[in-house]
Scaffold this motif. Structure first.
Motif, PDB file in Angstrom:
ATOM      1  N   ASN A 390      25.999  29.160  34.220  1.00  0.00           N
ATOM      2  CA  ASN A 390      26.466  29.964  33.155  1.00  0.00           C
ATOM      3  C   ASN A 390      27.730  30.344  33.639  1.00  0.00           C
ATOM      4  OD1 ASN A 390      24.018  29.814  31.527  1.00  0.00           O
ATOM      5  ND2 ASN A 390      22.992  31.174  32.766  1.00  0.00           N
ATOM      6  N   TYR A 391      28.802  30.970  32.695  1.00  0.00           N
ATOM      7  CA  TYR A 391      29.986  31.351  33.128  1.00  0.00           C
ATOM      8  C   TYR A 391      30.363  32.755  32.800  1.00  0.00           C
ATOM      9  CZ  TYR A 391      30.678  26.256  33.654  1.00  0.00           C
ATOM     10  OH  TYR A 391      30.187  24.857  34.062  1.00  0.00           O
ATOM     11  N   ASN A 392      31.119  33.304  33.584  1.00  0.00           N
ATOM     12  CA  ASN A 392      31.877  34.408  33.310  1.00  0.00           C
ATOM     13  C   ASN A 392      33.423  33.824  32.626  1.00  0.00           C
ATOM     14  OD1 ASN A 392      30.061  36.483  33.795  1.00  0.00           O
ATOM     15  ND2 ASN A 392      30.726  36.440  36.167  1.00  0.00           N
ATOM     16  N   ILE A 393      33.893  34.587  31.735  1.00  0.00           N
ATOM     17  CA  ILE A 393      35.336  34.343  31.204  1.00  0.00           C
ATOM     18  C   ILE A 393      36.268  35.251  31.865  1.00  0.00           C
ATOM     19  CG2 ILE A 393      36.904  33.702  29.642  1.00  0.00           C
ATOM     20  CD1 ILE A 393      34.376  32.967  27.709  1.00  0.00           C
ATOM     21  N   VAL A 394      37.021  34.964  32.803  1.00  0.00           N
ATOM     22  CA  VAL A 394      38.072  35.770  33.536  1.00  0.00           C
ATOM     23  C   VAL A 394      39.448  35.657  33.215  1.00  0.00           C
ATOM     24  CG1 VAL A 394      38.636  36.676  35.902  1.00  0.00           C
ATOM     25  CG2 VAL A 394      36.414  35.788  35.543  1.00  0.00           C
ATOM     26  N   ASN A 395      40.022  36.949  32.903  1.00  0.00           N
ATOM     27  CA  ASN A 395      41.472  37.071  32.493  1.00  0.00           C
ATOM     28  C   ASN A 395      42.203  37.507  33.762  1.00  0.00           C
ATOM     29  OD1 ASN A 395      43.424  38.998  30.118  1.00  0.00           O
ATOM     30  ND2 ASN A 395      43.624  36.946  30.581  1.00  0.00           N
ATOM     31  N   LEU A 396      43.327  36.489  33.871  1.00  0.00           N
ATOM     32  CA  LEU A 396      44.269  36.776  34.963  1.00  0.00           C
ATOM     33  C   LEU A 396      45.510  37.896  34.400  1.00  0.00           C
ATOM     34  CD1 LEU A 396      45.019  36.467  38.109  1.00  0.00           C
ATOM     35  CD2 LEU A 396      46.410  34.616  37.323  1.00  0.00           C
ATOM     36  N   TRP A 397      45.485  38.816  35.087  1.00  0.00           N
ATOM     37  CA  TRP A 397      46.658  39.971  34.467  1.00  0.00           C
ATOM     38  C   TRP A 397      47.757  39.980  35.371  1.00  0.00           C
ATOM     39  CZ3 TRP A 397      44.041  45.172  32.925  1.00  0.00           C
ATOM     40  CH2 TRP A 397      43.142  44.851  31.742  1.00  0.00           C
ATOM     41  N   ASN A 398      48.975  39.568  35.305  1.00  0.00           N
ATOM     42  CA  ASN A 398      50.088  39.678  36.314  1.00  0.00           C
ATOM     43  C   ASN A 398      51.151  40.424  35.687  1.00  0.00           C
ATOM     44  OD1 ASN A 398      51.163  39.128  38.903  1.00  0.00           O
ATOM     45  ND2 ASN A 398      52.576  37.445  37.707  1.00  0.00           N
ATOM     46  N   PHE A 399      51.139  41.302  34.811  1.00  0.00           N
ATOM     47  CA  PHE A 399      52.120  42.126  34.026  1.00  0.00           C
ATOM     48  C   PHE A 399      51.854  43.497  34.377  1.00  0.00           C
ATOM     49  CE2 PHE A 399      54.746  44.144  30.756  1.00  0.00           C
ATOM     50  CZ  PHE A 399      55.674  43.398  30.949  1.00  0.00           C
ATOM     51  N   PRO A 400      52.657  44.253  35.173  1.00  0.00           N
ATOM     52  CA  PRO A 400      53.994  43.932  35.610  1.00  0.00           C
ATOM     53  C   PRO A 400      53.748  42.921  36.694  1.00  0.00           C
ATOM     54  CG  PRO A 400      53.300  46.291  36.341  1.00  0.00           C
ATOM     55  CD  PRO A 400      52.444  45.691  35.292  1.00  0.00           C
ATOM     56  N   GLU A 401      54.870  42.298  37.018  1.00  0.00           N
ATOM     57  CA  GLU A 401      54.643  41.382  38.062  1.00  0.00           C
ATOM     58  C   GLU A 401      54.170  41.791  39.403  1.00  0.00           C
ATOM     59  OE1 GLU A 401      55.473  38.733  41.364  1.00  0.00           O
ATOM     60  OE2 GLU A 401      56.740  40.805  40.861  1.00  0.00           O
ATOM     61  N   GLY A 402      53.285  41.108  40.078  1.00  0.00           N
ATOM     62  CA  GLY A 402      52.439  41.540  41.072  1.00  0.00           C
ATOM     63  C   GLY A 402      51.545  42.156  40.965  1.00  0.00           C
ATOM     64  N   LEU A 405      45.671  40.814  39.053  1.00  0.00           N
ATOM     65  CA  LEU A 405      44.100  41.299  38.600  1.00  0.00           C
ATOM     66  C   LEU A 405      43.381  40.254  37.813  1.00  0.00           C
ATOM     67  CD1 LEU A 405      44.413  44.980  38.136  1.00  0.00           C
ATOM     68  CD2 LEU A 405      43.769  43.762  40.198  1.00  0.00           C
ATOM     69  N   ARG A 406      42.072  39.980  38.494  1.00  0.00           N
ATOM     70  CA  ARG A 406      41.082  39.278  37.670  1.00  0.00           C
ATOM     71  C   ARG A 406      40.313  40.040  36.877  1.00  0.00           C
ATOM     72  NH1 ARG A 406      40.917  33.773  40.060  1.00  0.00           N
ATOM     73  NH2 ARG A 406      42.464  33.619  41.715  1.00  0.00           N
ATOM     74  N   VAL A 407      40.129  40.046  35.447  1.00  0.00           N
ATOM     75  CA  VAL A 407      39.334  41.090  34.862  1.00  0.00           C
ATOM     76  C   VAL A 407      38.211  39.922  34.032  1.00  0.00           C
ATOM     77  CG1 VAL A 407      39.273  42.782  33.015  1.00  0.00           C
ATOM     78  CG2 VAL A 407      41.201  42.549  34.470  1.00  0.00           C
ATOM     79  N   LYS A 408      36.979  40.379  33.889  1.00  0.00           N
ATOM     80  CA  LYS A 408      36.094  39.787  33.310  1.00  0.00           C
ATOM     81  C   LYS A 408      36.218  40.320  31.941  1.00  0.00           C
ATOM     82  CE  LYS A 408      31.266  39.110  32.630  1.00  0.00           C
ATOM     83  NZ  LYS A 408      29.821  39.520  32.965  1.00  0.00           N
ATOM     84  N   VAL A 409      36.341  39.250  30.907  1.00  0.00           N
ATOM     85  CA  VAL A 409      36.250  39.701  29.487  1.00  0.00           C
ATOM     86  C   VAL A 409      35.456  39.012  28.762  1.00  0.00           C
ATOM     87  CG1 VAL A 409      39.122  39.758  29.703  1.00  0.00           C
ATOM     88  CG2 VAL A 409      38.101  37.549  29.090  1.00  0.00           C
ATOM     89  N   GLY A 410      34.645  38.005  29.263  1.00  0.00           N
ATOM     90  CA  GLY A 410      33.435  37.467  28.330  1.00  0.00           C
ATOM     91  C   GLY A 410      32.516  36.684  29.149  1.00  0.00           C
ATOM     92  N   GLU A 411      31.693  36.108  28.487  1.00  0.00           N
ATOM     93  CA  GLU A 411      30.764  35.199  29.287  1.00  0.00           C
ATOM     94  C   GLU A 411      30.095  34.119  28.435  1.00  0.00           C
ATOM     95  OE1 GLU A 411      27.856  38.134  30.731  1.00  0.00           O
ATOM     96  OE2 GLU A 411      27.113  38.618  28.702  1.00  0.00           O
ATOM     97  N   PHE A 412      29.717  32.970  29.187  1.00  0.00           N
ATOM     98  CA  PHE A 412      29.136  32.011  28.009  1.00  0.00           C
ATOM     99  C   PHE A 412      27.689  31.501  28.829  1.00  0.00           C
ATOM    100  CE2 PHE A 412      28.438  27.375  27.606  1.00  0.00           C
ATOM    101  CZ  PHE A 412      28.384  27.327  26.105  1.00  0.00           C
ATOM    102  N   PHE A 413      26.926  31.634  28.221  1.00  0.00           N
ATOM    103  CA  PHE A 413      25.443  31.100  28.570  1.00  0.00           C
ATOM    104  C   PHE A 413      24.974  29.933  28.005  1.00  0.00           C
ATOM    105  CE2 PHE A 413      25.460  35.791  29.404  1.00  0.00           C
ATOM    106  CZ  PHE A 413      24.941  35.717  30.784  1.00  0.00           C
ATOM    107  N   SER A 414      24.663  28.886  28.679  1.00  0.00           N
ATOM    108  CA  SER A 414      24.365  27.372  28.125  1.00  0.00           C
ATOM    109  C   SER A 414      23.045  27.442  27.524  1.00  0.00           C
ATOM    110  CB  SER A 414      24.592  26.597  29.111  1.00  0.00           C
ATOM    111  OG  SER A 414      23.783  26.723  30.275  1.00  0.00           O
ATOM    112  N   HIS A 415      22.045  28.420  28.489  1.00  0.00           N
ATOM    113  CA  HIS A 415      20.563  28.462  27.954  1.00  0.00           C
ATOM    114  C   HIS A 415      20.280  30.116  27.737  1.00  0.00           C
ATOM    115  CE1 HIS A 415      19.993  24.079  28.515  1.00  0.00           C
ATOM    116  NE2 HIS A 415      20.698  24.365  29.576  1.00  0.00           N
ATOM    117  N   SER A 416      20.031  30.492  26.635  1.00  0.00           N
ATOM    118  CA  SER A 416      19.625  31.722  26.299  1.00  0.00           C
ATOM    119  C   SER A 416      18.679  31.871  25.232  1.00  0.00           C
ATOM    120  CB  SER A 416      20.744  32.859  26.125  1.00  0.00           C
ATOM    121  OG  SER A 416      21.236  32.470  24.555  1.00  0.00           O
TER     122      SER A 416
END
Length: 785
Positions: A390-402, A405-416
């Motif tokens: 199963n997966y977490n969907i992570v969004n990389l924030w780099n604005f402002p530069e530097g 951050l990795r922020v979890k914005v969603g998830e995907f479950f193959s078997h639910s």
């Protein structure tokens, strides 16, 4: 600090946690040693002999028994595992990989001594395609590394994308050659195409793919949406990090539960606690303002009470990565296998070298081991029993530069319980630089409601043109492939987006057209009745007696019914009125036309009698012309009888002739019978016209031959005109045309035959006398016929 250094800390944390656990390997302490395997075959060989024999001087001799290892945990690069695997296989030395799952190893008996901790990534393509569908991204590019896994990923995602109508704009296989990177990236990603690709999937599998990041940075590709797997990483700590290029990156990382205690371990990990860890000392020196001792190069004057937990997440992320989690489980897998082996040894008779064992003895237990990790997840090393990740969907924030951050914005479950499940928090996503709204990536513009997709020859299914739906078809969604036909009782609105209920129409008395026709019919009925009354009142006058008074009465009565029968065509039809409409029309008009024929023959016979050397008085006096009416009517009745007996008229509806309306109408049943009725009626009219035309030059005092000729000309003209107009009309207009033709032809007979006589009766009474008849304008003229 190396990017995978956190995995080393996770490794140490797992060993210390196991050594503190009284229920796992009691009275036994696990040790460890690190080997930095350089990408050189000879270096790998040297490291293995040190690991296996405990020394590096005499091959094939085992020394240093206390420090000999029982298993090797290999890192993220499968190239290393592939190189060292055959050598380990010679000694049946267990190798546990904590890199991404690779189906090549373990299949068909290849390298059976290699065990994999990571979950299968089979559902990764399903998750990525589900993400594409969620955001309606149907035109995407793919960049993968050369090799078996890259090819397999392309094959899998192509198949899944085709099922979901997501098109692959390009696929680029990237090698480690810098020149190759430059060519592929410049041609595929940077160039603006006719249908630009705004979403690119990057499948990482080797460390060398960071060169892809480097070349994307060089070209400042900041308008793309990048979707990648958890093996993606960049030098987030260095100043050469890709400034804004990967801001908004979406990463599919494995979903794991949190491991308690790891954050506290990170807080307490210091160079003084682990002095042999040179990487940690170097990291401390770089981030906590330390200086070096002149005597032993030890650290001094560092920030007091410094801790890794103090550092920002973009420099050191305390949250376990996939690799750290897998190496944590790998240590536990070896520990549980050792415990099972020791339990079995205790249950067996004692051996000479009690307490000693060889690494190959661990294999039977490694193959069947299955346990629950401290985080609560089921772990096993058997390839056949592994489940999809199963997966977490992570969004990389780099604005402002530097920021980085990795922020979890969603998830995907193959078997639910709901099957495959994707959840996205769109409001948390930071898109790439210069993207101010939800990104759009498609080969063609969206087809709005009322339009359908039309595929273009030679192009992918995602490249299409939008075609308006046909009449009475709708498309109430976007990108509809086929328009839907509205039911017969409904019709499509102008926008072709929904079906509306059709209104029922017929030629009603409330309709202005129906009112007008009904008024005309009643008016002519009254006029005809008045004419009949006038003739009855003046029945003894010469003009009334001329040309057979009884025939005049019959004609007027039949014309009255001709006008009245048109009312059967107006109003809501039913089965009875449908039958009466055409039978009544056929009979009364046959009577009227046959009466005109009888009158015409009467005129001819009358002049034949008064002509010299003619003896036809007996035929005229006997009333033979009057028999024409019942004979002709009987023939028409026979035709109508056959019609009613075979395929009579019936009540019908027409939902197609008029847009938005259902026409209630009388279906004629047998068109052949209908046209036989009209044909027979037309034959009588043509015969009457012919006879009257030939008799037009007879003396005209009280002679109505010319009037009969003209009346039949009008009658025939009306019905000849009626046929093409009738067939080109639809709905109630068609019925109105039929009624109008009946009224016009009846009115033509009434006006042309009786208007001159009424004029003489009412306004020229002096001409309505025997004296006027005897004083003929041409008394001596001889007539031949």
């Amino acid at each position: 600090m190396p990017l995978n250094y956190q995995t080393a800390l996770s490794f140490i944390f797992a060993i210390e946690e196991i050594n503190r656990n009284p229920h796992l390997l009691p009275n036994i302490s696990l040790g460890y040693e690190f080997h930095n395997l350089l990408p050189s075959y000879w270096r790998l060989l040297e490291s293995f002999f040190i690991l296996h024999t405990g020394q590096n001087e005499m091959p094939n001799y085992t020394c240093g028994k206390e420090s000999k290892s029982v298993a090797l945990l290999t890192g993220t690069s499968w190239a290393t595992s592939a190189q060292i695997g055959p050598l380990l296989e010679l000694y049946k030395f267990p190798q546990v990989s904590f890199g991404s799952f690779n189906p090549m190893f373990g299949d068909n008996g290849q390298l059976p001594s290699v065990y994999q901790v990571a979950s299968k990534d089979t559902s990764l393509v399903h998750g990525m395609v589900s993400l594409m569908l969620h955001f309606s991204w149907t035109w995407v590019g793919i960049i993968v590394a050369e090799g078996h896994k890259g090819l397999q990923f392309v094959s899998d995602i192509r198949g899944e994308a085709e099922k979901s109508r997501v098109c692959i704009a390009f696929v680029k296989m990237i090698s480690s050659s810098y020149a190759s990177y430059f060519y592929q990236i410049e041609k595929s990603i940077i160039a603006q195409e006719e249908s630009p690709v705004n979403v690119v999937i990057i499948y990482y599998d080797t460390d060398s793919l960071n060169h892809v990041n480097h070349y994307i940075q060089l070209h400042l590709v900041t308008w793309k949406v990048w979707v990648t797997n958890s093996q993606w990483h960049a030098d987030v700590a260095g100043r050469n990090f890709i400034l804004d290029t990967f801001h908004g990156l979406l990463i599919f990382s494995h979903h794991h539960e949190k491991i308690s205690g790891f954050k506290d371990f990170i807080q307490k990990a210091t160079p003084s606690k682990y002095p042999e860890d040179t990487f940690l000392s170097l990291f401390w020196f770089q981030n906590f303002h330390c200086s070096l001792s002149e005597f032993d190069c030890s650290l001094k004057n560092c920030t007091p009470n410094a801790s890794l937990a103090w550092l920002p997440e973009n420099i050191f992320d305390p949250v376990m990565t996939d690799w750290s989690y897998d190496i944590y489980n790998a240590v536990y897998a070896v520990a549980y296998a050792l415990q099972e082996m020791f339990i079995q040894q205790i249950q067996m008779p004692p051996m000479e070298d009690e307490g000693m064992f060889y690494p190959w003895q661990l294999h039977p237990f490694m193959k069947i081991i299955q346990f629950t990790s401290p985080a609560g997840e089921q772990v096993n090393l058997d390839l056949t029993r592994k489940v999809d990740a199963n997966y977490n969907i992570v969004n990389l924030w780099n604005f402002p530069e530097g920021l980085r951050l990795r922020v979890k914005v969603g998830e995907f479950f193959s078997h639910s319980q709901f099957g495959q499940y994707l959840a996205i928090s769109e409001d948390l996503i930071e898109w790439a630089t210069e993207i101010t709204e939800l990104p759009h990536s498609s080969c063609s513009e969206t087809c709005h409601p009322g339009f359908r997709k039309s595929l273009q020859e030679g192009k992918p299914v995602c490249c299409f043109v939008c075609t308006p739906c046909l009449e009475n078809e709708i498309a109430n969604g976007t990108d509809i492939e086929q328009c839907v036909m509205c039911p017969d009782q409904e019709y499509a609105n102008i926008q072709r987006t929904r079906c509306l209920q059709k209104s029922v129409i017929f030629l009603s008395y409330e309709d202005p057209l129906g009112k007008t026709l009904a008024g005309i019919a009643l008016s002519f009925t009254i006029i005809t009745s008045a004419v009949l009354g006038l003739f009855v009142k003046h029945r003894d006058t010469p003009i009334a007696k001329a040309n057979n008074r009884a025939l005049s009465y019959t004609l007027l009565i039949s014309l009255t019914f001709c006008f009245l029968c048109t009312l059967l065509f107006i109003g809501h039809p039913n089965t009875a009125t449908c039958i009466l409409q055409h039978t009544t029309f056929a009979v009364v008009f046959t009577v009227a036309v046959s009466t005109v024929l009888a009158k015409t023959i009467t005129v001819v016979l009358a002049f034949k009698v008064i002509a010299p050397q003619r003896s036809m008085r007996q035929l005229l006096v006997s009333g033979a012309p009057n028999s024409i009416i019942p004979i002709c009517s009987l023939i028409q009745l026979s035709i109508c009888g056959v019609w009613m007996g075979t395929n009579p008229p019936y009540l019908d509806t027409d939902a197609h002739s008029e847009h938005g309306h259902i026409i209630i109408m009388c279906n004629k049943g047998s068109l052949t019978a209908f046209y036989c009725v009209l044909g027979y009626l037309g034959s009588l009219a043509l015969l009457s016209f012919t006879v009257a035309f030939l008799a037009r030059n007879l003396p005209d005092t009280f002679n109505e031959a010319k009037f009969l000729t003209f009346s039949m000309l009008v009658f025939c003209s009306v019905w000849v005109t009626f046929l093409p107009v009738y067939h080109s009309s639809k709905g109630k207009v068609m019925v109105a045309m039929e009624v109008f033709s009946m009224l016009a032809s009846s009115a033509g007979l009434l006006v042309c035959i009786f208007a001159p006589k009424c004029f003489i009766i009412l306004f020229r009474p002096e001409r309505n006398s025997l004296h006027g008849f005897r004083v003929n304008k041409y008394p001596e003229e001889k007539v031949s016929f």
